[in-house]
Design a protein around this motif. Structure first.
Motif, mmCIF file in Angstrom:
data_model
loop_
_atom_site.group_PDB
_atom_site.id
_atom_site.type_symbol
_atom_site.label_atom_id
_atom_site.label_comp_id
_atom_site.label_asym_id
_atom_site.label_seq_id
_atom_site.Cartn_x
_atom_site.Cartn_y
_atom_site.Cartn_z
ATOM 1 N N ALA A 35 37.500 47.659 50.239
ATOM 2 C CA ALA A 35 37.245 47.337 48.863
ATOM 3 C C ALA A 35 36.427 46.208 48.903
ATOM 4 C CB ALA A 35 38.149 46.667 47.935
ATOM 5 N N VAL A 36 36.068 45.484 50.115
ATOM 6 C CA VAL A 36 34.847 44.868 50.776
ATOM 7 C C VAL A 36 34.718 45.654 52.672
ATOM 8 C CG1 VAL A 36 35.732 42.583 49.990
ATOM 9 C CG2 VAL A 36 36.775 43.522 52.521
ATOM 10 N N ALA A 37 34.456 46.791 52.920
ATOM 11 C CA ALA A 37 34.078 47.264 54.248
ATOM 12 C C ALA A 37 32.551 46.554 54.047
ATOM 13 C CB ALA A 37 34.354 48.944 53.635
ATOM 14 N N ARG A 83 35.277 38.315 45.291
ATOM 15 C CA ARG A 83 34.890 39.582 44.257
ATOM 16 C C ARG A 83 36.016 39.703 43.126
ATOM 17 N NH1 ARG A 83 30.862 42.291 45.623
ATOM 18 N NH2 ARG A 83 29.594 42.145 47.197
ATOM 19 N N ALA A 84 37.528 38.593 43.476
ATOM 20 C CA ALA A 84 38.290 38.874 42.613
ATOM 21 C C ALA A 84 37.600 37.815 41.088
ATOM 22 C CB ALA A 84 39.353 38.802 43.085
ATOM 23 N N THR A 85 37.436 36.288 41.833
ATOM 24 C CA THR A 85 37.329 35.382 41.177
ATOM 25 C C THR A 85 36.037 35.289 40.396
ATOM 26 O OG1 THR A 85 37.000 33.879 42.868
ATOM 27 C CG2 THR A 85 38.895 34.150 41.973
ATOM 28 N N ALA A 86 35.209 36.126 40.440
ATOM 29 C CA ALA A 86 33.255 36.676 40.689
ATOM 30 C C ALA A 86 34.136 37.358 39.240
ATOM 31 C CB ALA A 86 33.010 36.764 41.260
ATOM 32 N N LYS A 87 34.504 37.936 39.550
ATOM 33 C CA LYS A 87 34.975 38.940 37.816
ATOM 34 C C LYS A 87 35.123 38.031 37.457
ATOM 35 C CE LYS A 87 36.145 43.481 38.595
ATOM 36 N NZ LYS A 87 36.925 44.313 38.437
ATOM 37 N N SER A 325 53.337 35.887 43.660
ATOM 38 C CA SER A 325 52.920 35.654 42.321
ATOM 39 C C SER A 325 52.122 34.296 41.651
ATOM 40 C CB SER A 325 54.375 34.583 42.472
ATOM 41 O OG SER A 325 54.121 33.490 43.235
ATOM 42 N N LYS A 326 51.308 33.765 42.601
ATOM 43 C CA LYS A 326 50.012 33.408 42.839
ATOM 44 C C LYS A 326 48.883 33.950 42.577
ATOM 45 C CE LYS A 326 52.505 29.354 43.510
ATOM 46 N NZ LYS A 326 53.046 28.668 42.841
ATOM 47 N N LEU A 327 49.250 35.294 42.191
ATOM 48 C CA LEU A 327 47.978 36.315 42.075
ATOM 49 C C LEU A 327 47.756 36.886 40.591
ATOM 50 C CD1 LEU A 327 48.052 38.628 45.249
ATOM 51 C CD2 LEU A 327 45.943 36.850 44.512
ATOM 52 N N GLN A 328 48.936 36.099 39.564
ATOM 53 C CA GLN A 328 49.157 37.404 38.721
ATOM 54 C C GLN A 328 47.938 36.614 37.256
ATOM 55 O OE1 GLN A 328 51.858 38.793 38.407
ATOM 56 N NE2 GLN A 328 51.352 38.569 39.993
ATOM 57 N N CYS A 329 46.553 35.352 37.826
ATOM 58 C CA CYS A 329 45.920 35.078 37.381
ATOM 59 C C CYS A 329 44.237 36.072 37.629
ATOM 60 C CB CYS A 329 45.632 33.666 37.775
ATOM 61 S SG CYS A 329 45.023 33.294 39.288
ATOM 62 N N LEU A 330 45.015 36.755 38.521
ATOM 63 C CA LEU A 330 43.449 37.537 38.953
ATOM 64 C C LEU A 330 43.427 38.708 37.834
ATOM 65 C CD1 LEU A 330 43.276 36.972 42.666
ATOM 66 C CD2 LEU A 330 42.471 35.798 41.030
ATOM 67 N N PRO A 331 42.671 39.267 37.552
ATOM 68 C CA PRO A 331 42.593 40.987 36.884
ATOM 69 C C PRO A 331 42.893 41.585 37.880
ATOM 70 C CG PRO A 331 39.861 40.201 37.554
ATOM 71 C CD PRO A 331 41.332 39.178 37.908
ATOM 72 N N GLU A 332 43.957 42.863 37.380
ATOM 73 C CA GLU A 332 44.889 43.735 38.101
ATOM 74 C C GLU A 332 42.926 45.229 38.300
ATOM 75 O OE1 GLU A 332 47.932 46.008 36.203
ATOM 76 O OE2 GLU A 332 48.748 44.331 35.503
ATOM 77 N N ASP A 333 42.713 44.457 39.788
ATOM 78 C CA ASP A 333 41.726 45.816 39.934
ATOM 79 C C ASP A 333 41.526 46.226 41.760
ATOM 80 O OD1 ASP A 333 41.134 43.274 41.581
ATOM 81 O OD2 ASP A 333 39.456 42.926 40.136
ATOM 82 N N GLU A 334 41.435 46.715 41.964
ATOM 83 C CA GLU A 334 41.220 46.876 43.622
ATOM 84 C C GLU A 334 41.165 45.521 44.722
ATOM 85 O OE1 GLU A 334 37.667 48.457 45.172
ATOM 86 O OE2 GLU A 334 35.987 47.509 43.885
ATOM 87 N N PHE A 335 40.553 44.316 44.018
ATOM 88 C CA PHE A 335 40.172 43.083 45.537
ATOM 89 C C PHE A 335 41.999 42.786 45.359
ATOM 90 C CE2 PHE A 335 36.111 43.885 42.879
ATOM 91 C CZ PHE A 335 35.345 44.571 44.096
ATOM 92 N N ARG A 336 42.875 42.828 43.610
ATOM 93 C CA ARG A 336 43.851 41.898 43.441
ATOM 94 C C ARG A 336 45.097 43.131 44.458
ATOM 95 N NH1 ARG A 336 47.721 40.603 38.065
ATOM 96 N NH2 ARG A 336 49.680 41.134 38.907
#
Length: 351
Positions: A35-37, A83-87, A325-336
């Motif tokens: 995802a970040v290649a 990239r996850a938080t930028a989204k 559990s700390k990732l639940q605040c991020l959108p469900e995408d390839e980065f998460r």
């Protein structure tokens, strides 16, 4: 630093992630980094020039260690969180600050590796001779110091006081971790919380600071920034516990060093701390600092028989679950998905 989650009463070296015995694992590092290649390719181009060419020895040292390979996992985490938080923040792309942060994090990590190799008198790093083997201890120490200083200069030029404080603390934590470890060798009364604090200083501090800093540069809320910090902290702790388990369960060939080398040096890790609760004989052996023939092998047997490995595995999983559990605040995408995969891949190493 609060380590009271769950159990309460060190490395994430990229090379250690490639557990050869887990080749059938459904999760691979290459797939997680896909995802970040492109971001990592750009970083690799910049790393060898960022040190500068004013000193030929330092330039050669940088070429030696940056050219030794590795998966660049720490900057990869920076890019994934960025990239996850930028989204979340509605940014179209990463900022120059995100990219510079990733480079700074890899420089700090590299400087710490150079110093670690000197302290451990390691002859090889990722299949290549270490800096101090080639240039001598004095040059290696100075090369590490230069990289810390150079990374601090780039850090200051980011002109974000919160990030400057956050990353500067990491360098202090590295030293604190080494001092804590050196002052607690062969200490059978070392509490689990002290082991976790040392592991935070040596491993998790850099990861947690880098993931939080990435979120800060995206401009997301303080709540999300703190959750990214906690993700990095628990991921780092889980990685360190897994590495400490592998020190017992992998062969010397897989480890690239003698099995149970930490125990032999008096560095008591999670499996030993748990084993000491059930095996008084283990304390007797450690107190004598393995002075008797065969005593190290006896100690290793007691760690296995006591269930120390299993309890350490539970601790690693507990920290891994907290990280996810700390990732639940991020959108469900390839980065998460890749951030979650990092945690799962780590646990796969001990399954």
């Amino acid at each position: 630093m609060d380590f009271s989650d769950g159990y309460s009463a060190d490395v994430l070296d990229a090379a250690t992630l490639e557990d050869k015995s887990k080749s059938s694992s459904p999760i691979s590092i290459s797939s997680l980094l896909e995802a970040v290649a492109d971001d990592l390719k750009t970083l690799n181009k910049n790393l060898k020039t960022i040190v500068g060419t004013e000193n030929p020895v330092l330039a050669s040292a940088a070429e030696q260690i940056f050219g030794a390979g590795g998966k660049r996992l720490r900057p990869a985490l920076v890019f994934l969180v960025s990239r996850a938080t930028a989204k979340v923040a509605g940014l179209r792309d990463l900022t120059p600050q995100h990219r510079r942060l990733a480079e700074i994090i890899e420089m700090i990590h590299t400087a710490s590796l150079i110093h670690d190799d000197v302290l451990d008198d390691s002859g090889m790093r990722r299949g290549k001779e270490t800096i101090h083997q080639i240039y001598g201890t004095r040059v290696a120490v100075l090369a590490g110091d230069f990289m810390f200083a150079q990374s601090s200069w780039y850090l200051a030029n980011l002109e974000n006081l919160e990030v400057i404080k956050l990353i500067s603390q990491v360098i202090k934590d590295f030293a604190s971790g080494e001092i804590k470890q050196a002052s607690s060798l062969f200490d059978c009364d070392l509490p689990l919380d002290e082991y976790l604090l040392k592991s935070y200083y040596k491993t998790a501090s850099l990861i947690s600071a880098s993931t939080k800093a990435a979120a800060i540069f995206s401009g997301v809320s303080e709540t999300i920034c703190e959750q990214m910090f906690d993700y990095g902290k628990n991921l780092g702790l889980s990685f360190q516990v897994v590495d400490d388990i592998l020190d017992f369960t992998q062969s010397a060939e897989q480890l690239g060093k003698p099995a149970a080398s930490d125990l032999a040096k008096g560095n008591l890790t999670a499996p030993v701390i748990f084993a000491l609760e059930k095996e008084p004989k283990l304390r007797e052996i450690i107190d004598l600092e393995f002075g008797e023939a065969g005593s190290l092998d006896d100690a290793i047997d007691l760690v296995f028989k006591s269930g120390g490995i299993e309890r350490a595995r539970d601790l690693a999983k507990e920290k891994a679950d907290l990280a996810i559990s700390k990732l639940q605040c991020l959108p469900e995408d390839e980065f998460r998905s890749s951030l979650e995969g990092m945690v799962k891949y780590n646990l796969d190493r001990i399954d």
